[in-house]
Design a protein around this motif. Structure first.
Motif, PDB file in Angstrom:
ATOM      1  N   GLN A 179       0.837  -1.199   0.000  1.00 54.72           N
ATOM      2  CA  GLN A 179       0.000   0.000   0.000  1.00 54.72           C
ATOM      3  C   GLN A 179       0.875   1.254   0.000  1.00 54.72           C
ATOM      4  OE1 GLN A 179      -2.958   0.060   3.101  1.00 54.72           O
ATOM      5  NE2 GLN A 179      -3.501  -2.103   2.801  1.00 54.72           N
ATOM      6  N   PRO A 180       0.710   2.133  -0.972  1.00 53.59           N
ATOM      7  CA  PRO A 180       1.494   3.382  -0.985  1.00 53.59           C
ATOM      8  C   PRO A 180       1.220   4.219   0.256  1.00 53.59           C
ATOM      9  CG  PRO A 180       0.413   3.018  -3.103  1.00 53.59           C
ATOM     10  CD  PRO A 180      -0.172   2.018  -2.159  1.00 53.59           C
ATOM     11  N   TRP A 181       2.212   4.987   0.652  1.00 54.36           N
ATOM     12  CA  TRP A 181       2.046   5.860   1.802  1.00 54.36           C
ATOM     13  C   TRP A 181       1.029   6.959   1.528  1.00 54.36           C
ATOM     14  CZ3 TRP A 181       7.736   7.223   3.550  1.00 54.36           C
ATOM     15  CH2 TRP A 181       8.356   6.051   4.035  1.00 54.36           C
ATOM     16  N   GLY A 182       0.331   7.322   2.567  1.00 51.97           N
ATOM     17  CA  GLY A 182      -0.516   8.499   2.553  1.00 51.97           C
ATOM     18  C   GLY A 182       0.087   9.584   3.416  1.00 51.97           C
ATOM     19  N   VAL A 183      -0.719  10.555   3.766  1.00 50.47           N
ATOM     20  CA  VAL A 183      -0.251  11.695   4.559  1.00 50.47           C
ATOM     21  C   VAL A 183       0.287  11.234   5.908  1.00 50.47           C
ATOM     22  CG1 VAL A 183      -0.971  13.815   5.711  1.00 50.47           C
ATOM     23  CG2 VAL A 183      -1.798  13.311   3.400  1.00 50.47           C
ATOM     24  N   GLU A 184      -0.390  10.289   6.541  1.00 46.65           N
ATOM     25  CA  GLU A 184       0.016   9.839   7.877  1.00 46.65           C
ATOM     26  C   GLU A 184       1.381   9.168   7.852  1.00 46.65           C
ATOM     27  OE1 GLU A 184      -1.503   6.720  11.341  1.00 46.65           O
ATOM     28  OE2 GLU A 184      -2.932   7.509   9.861  1.00 46.65           O
ATOM     29  N   GLU A 185       1.602   8.298   6.868  1.00 44.02           N
ATOM     30  CA  GLU A 185       2.887   7.600   6.785  1.00 44.02           C
ATOM     31  C   GLU A 185       4.031   8.564   6.469  1.00 44.02           C
ATOM     32  OE1 GLU A 185      -0.329   4.698   6.225  1.00 44.02           O
ATOM     33  OE2 GLU A 185       0.151   6.594   5.219  1.00 44.02           O
ATOM     34  N   LYS A 186       3.781   9.531   5.590  1.00 40.17           N
ATOM     35  CA  LYS A 186       4.820  10.506   5.283  1.00 40.17           C
ATOM     36  C   LYS A 186       5.152  11.365   6.497  1.00 40.17           C
ATOM     37  CE  LYS A 186       3.803  10.693   0.340  1.00 40.17           C
ATOM     38  NZ  LYS A 186       3.323  11.507  -0.798  1.00 40.17           N
ATOM     39  N   ALA A 187       4.134  11.704   7.285  1.00 39.74           N
ATOM     40  CA  ALA A 187       4.378  12.467   8.508  1.00 39.74           C
ATOM     41  C   ALA A 187       5.174  11.631   9.512  1.00 39.74           C
ATOM     42  CB  ALA A 187       3.056  12.917   9.116  1.00 39.74           C
ATOM     43  N   GLN A 188       4.869  10.344   9.597  1.00 29.42           N
ATOM     44  CA  GLN A 188       5.613   9.455  10.486  1.00 29.42           C
ATOM     45  C   GLN A 188       7.075   9.356  10.051  1.00 29.42           C
ATOM     46  OE1 GLN A 188       3.886   5.549  10.683  1.00 29.42           O
ATOM     47  NE2 GLN A 188       5.493   4.733  12.024  1.00 29.42           N
ATOM     48  N   TRP A 189       7.278   9.245   8.748  1.00 29.49           N
ATOM     49  CA  TRP A 189       8.654   9.187   8.227  1.00 29.49           C
ATOM     50  C   TRP A 189       9.393  10.491   8.534  1.00 29.49           C
ATOM     51  CZ3 TRP A 189      10.838  12.473   4.636  1.00 29.49           C
ATOM     52  CH2 TRP A 189      12.139  12.126   4.211  1.00 29.49           C
ATOM     53  N   ARG A 190       8.740  11.621   8.292  1.00 30.18           N
ATOM     54  CA  ARG A 190       9.372  12.926   8.505  1.00 30.18           C
ATOM     55  C   ARG A 190       9.734  13.109   9.978  1.00 30.18           C
ATOM     56  NH1 ARG A 190       6.151  15.418   5.620  1.00 30.18           N
ATOM     57  NH2 ARG A 190       4.581  15.962   7.167  1.00 30.18           N
ATOM     58  N   ALA A 191       8.876  12.663  10.872  1.00 31.26           N
ATOM     59  CA  ALA A 191       9.136  12.806  12.304  1.00 31.26           C
ATOM     60  C   ALA A 191      10.338  11.988  12.750  1.00 31.26           C
ATOM     61  CB  ALA A 191       7.898  12.407  13.100  1.00 31.26           C
ATOM     62  N   ALA A 192      10.674  10.967  11.986  1.00 27.62           N
ATOM     63  CA  ALA A 192      11.802  10.108  12.351  1.00 27.62           C
ATOM     64  C   ALA A 192      13.151  10.681  11.925  1.00 27.62           C
ATOM     65  CB  ALA A 192      11.620   8.717  11.732  1.00 27.62           C
ATOM     66  N   GLN A 193      13.140  11.722  11.086  1.00 22.16           N
ATOM     67  CA  GLN A 193      14.386  12.293  10.595  1.00 22.16           C
ATOM     68  C   GLN A 193      14.978  13.247  11.632  1.00 22.16           C
ATOM     69  OE1 GLN A 193      15.303  10.715   7.853  1.00 22.16           O
ATOM     70  NE2 GLN A 193      13.264   9.788   7.992  1.00 22.16           N
ATOM     71  N   ARG A 194      16.279  13.136  11.845  1.00 22.19           N
ATOM     72  CA  ARG A 194      16.957  13.949  12.846  1.00 22.19           C
ATOM     73  C   ARG A 194      18.100  14.741  12.207  1.00 22.19           C
ATOM     74  NH1 ARG A 194      12.986  13.061  14.948  1.00 22.19           N
ATOM     75  NH2 ARG A 194      12.533  11.910  16.877  1.00 22.19           N
ATOM     76  N   ARG A 195      18.218  15.975  12.612  1.00 24.87           N
ATOM     77  CA  ARG A 195      19.309  16.825  12.133  1.00 24.87           C
ATOM     78  C   ARG A 195      20.631  16.298  12.688  1.00 24.87           C
ATOM     79  NH1 ARG A 195      21.660  21.880  13.763  1.00 24.87           N
ATOM     80  NH2 ARG A 195      22.045  23.279  12.000  1.00 24.87           N
ATOM     81  N   GLN A 196      21.571  15.991  11.796  1.00 24.00           N
ATOM     82  CA  GLN A 196      22.827  15.374  12.211  1.00 24.00           C
ATOM     83  C   GLN A 196      24.060  16.227  11.904  1.00 24.00           C
ATOM     84  OE1 GLN A 196      23.035  11.026  11.407  1.00 24.00           O
ATOM     85  NE2 GLN A 196      21.047  11.302  10.398  1.00 24.00           N
TER      86      GLN A 196
END
Length: 311
Positions: free
Chosen positions: A14-31
């Motif tokens: 199943q392709p990602w929707g808005v919720e999955e993209k938001a979950q992915w974005r929240a997992a990204q950390r400035r390094q």
């Protein structure tokens, strides 16, 4: 996550929707810091070059100015060459190779070409060591007039100022072990597709434009880089990342139809570099040096051959 999932976000098939993209974005950390590692380097070049802002990305409460470096004195009688890096922010030597070229070699081309260098197309991705932008869009599949990626749209508009008179464009990239461990699984999960076969080539290679491959140009770059680091061999099927090897260290893609950065101008000479920073046979400095060798060889060959289409 179901037992058959290969990525921790989303549902297999199943392709990602808005919720999955938001979950992915929240997992990204400035390094790391775009300002400290890129912008400050550019500030040190202002005495010799025209360093100017060509766009600005606003993501939440973060703003990223986008910078282009041009020859101080533009001569309309000279050819223009374009160097881009950091289209994929995680590909470190693309950014720092472009900066090293500017520091150590660019002034040597004064009076011979008009330089336009964009060292870091995707600063949000640079800081997070990420391939995509915050909307889970790959900038290097998004170079077109109606681009959904702000990074690509800004560079597309900048390139319009030189598109018809650009002699050469070299786009600096890397292929890393995380392509297999993170980015290909993320892509398949985002699009709801099966995980494709992987495999990372050990060494440097080029991606030519299949519509105008310019084999002598590609081989001039390969020869120069081979003096700095090793060239990727083909696999047992004569492939590199699933594409046939057309000559040593060279594969081909249709760059314009795929929306790749290398297709943003009408330059006669076009290529995309791919450095392998995870090789036990290469250091980070060698990777930067390989990018610089590629840029210099690309400009030198383009100048020597006057912009004509080679056989």
């Amino acid at each position: 996550m179901s037992s058959d999932a290969f990525y921790p976000i989303g549902t297999p098939g199943q392709p990602w929707g808005v919720e999955e993209k938001a979950q992915w974005r929240a997992a990204q950390r400035r390094q790391r810091s775009y300002h400290d590692e890129v912008v400050r380097e550019l500030d040190g070049l202002r005495a010799d070059f025209d360093v100017s802002e060509y766009g600005r990305l606003n993501y939440g409460d973060e703003a990223y100015p986008l910078y282009a470096v041009r020859s101080r004195h533009v001569d309309t009688g000279l050819p223009t060459v374009l160097v881009t890096g950091g289209v994929h922010g995680y590909e470190t030597s693309g950014v720092h190779g472009a900066l090293q070229f500017l520091r150590d070699h660019a002034l040597g081309y004064a009076g011979r070409v008009n330089l336009l260098v964009v060292p870091c197309v995707s600063p949000w991705g640079y800081e997070r060591i990420q391939r995509w932008n915050p909307e889970a869009i790959d900038p290097n599949r998004s170079f077109r007039a109606d681009s959904p990626a702000g990074e690509s749209a800004a560079l597309w508009d900048l390139a319009a100022t030189v598109r018809s008179r650009c002699l050469m464009h070299i786009d600096l990239h890397e292929t890393t072990d995380t392509d297999d461990s993170e980015f290909r699984p993320a892509l398949a999960a985002r699009d709801g597709k099966p995980l494709p076969a992987g495999g990372i080539p050990d060494g440097f290679y080029l991606v030519a434009d299949s519509e105008h491959p310019q084999p002598a140009f590609q081989q001039a770059i390969i020869a120069a880089v081979a003096r700095v680091t090793h060239i990727a061999p083909p696999d047992a099927d004569g492939m590199i990342i699933g594409s046939p090897v057309t000559s040593e260290g060279v594969i081909e893609y249709p760059v314009k139809p795929l929306g790749l950065c290398a297709g943003i101008t009408d330059a006669a000479f076009v290529t995309t570099t791919e450095v392998y920073p995870d090789s036990p046979r290469a250091t980070p400095q060698q990777c930067n040096d390989a990018q610089v060798a590629a840029v210099c060889a690309a400009i030198d060959h383009a100048l020597a051959h006057g912009g004509g289409r080679e056989a």
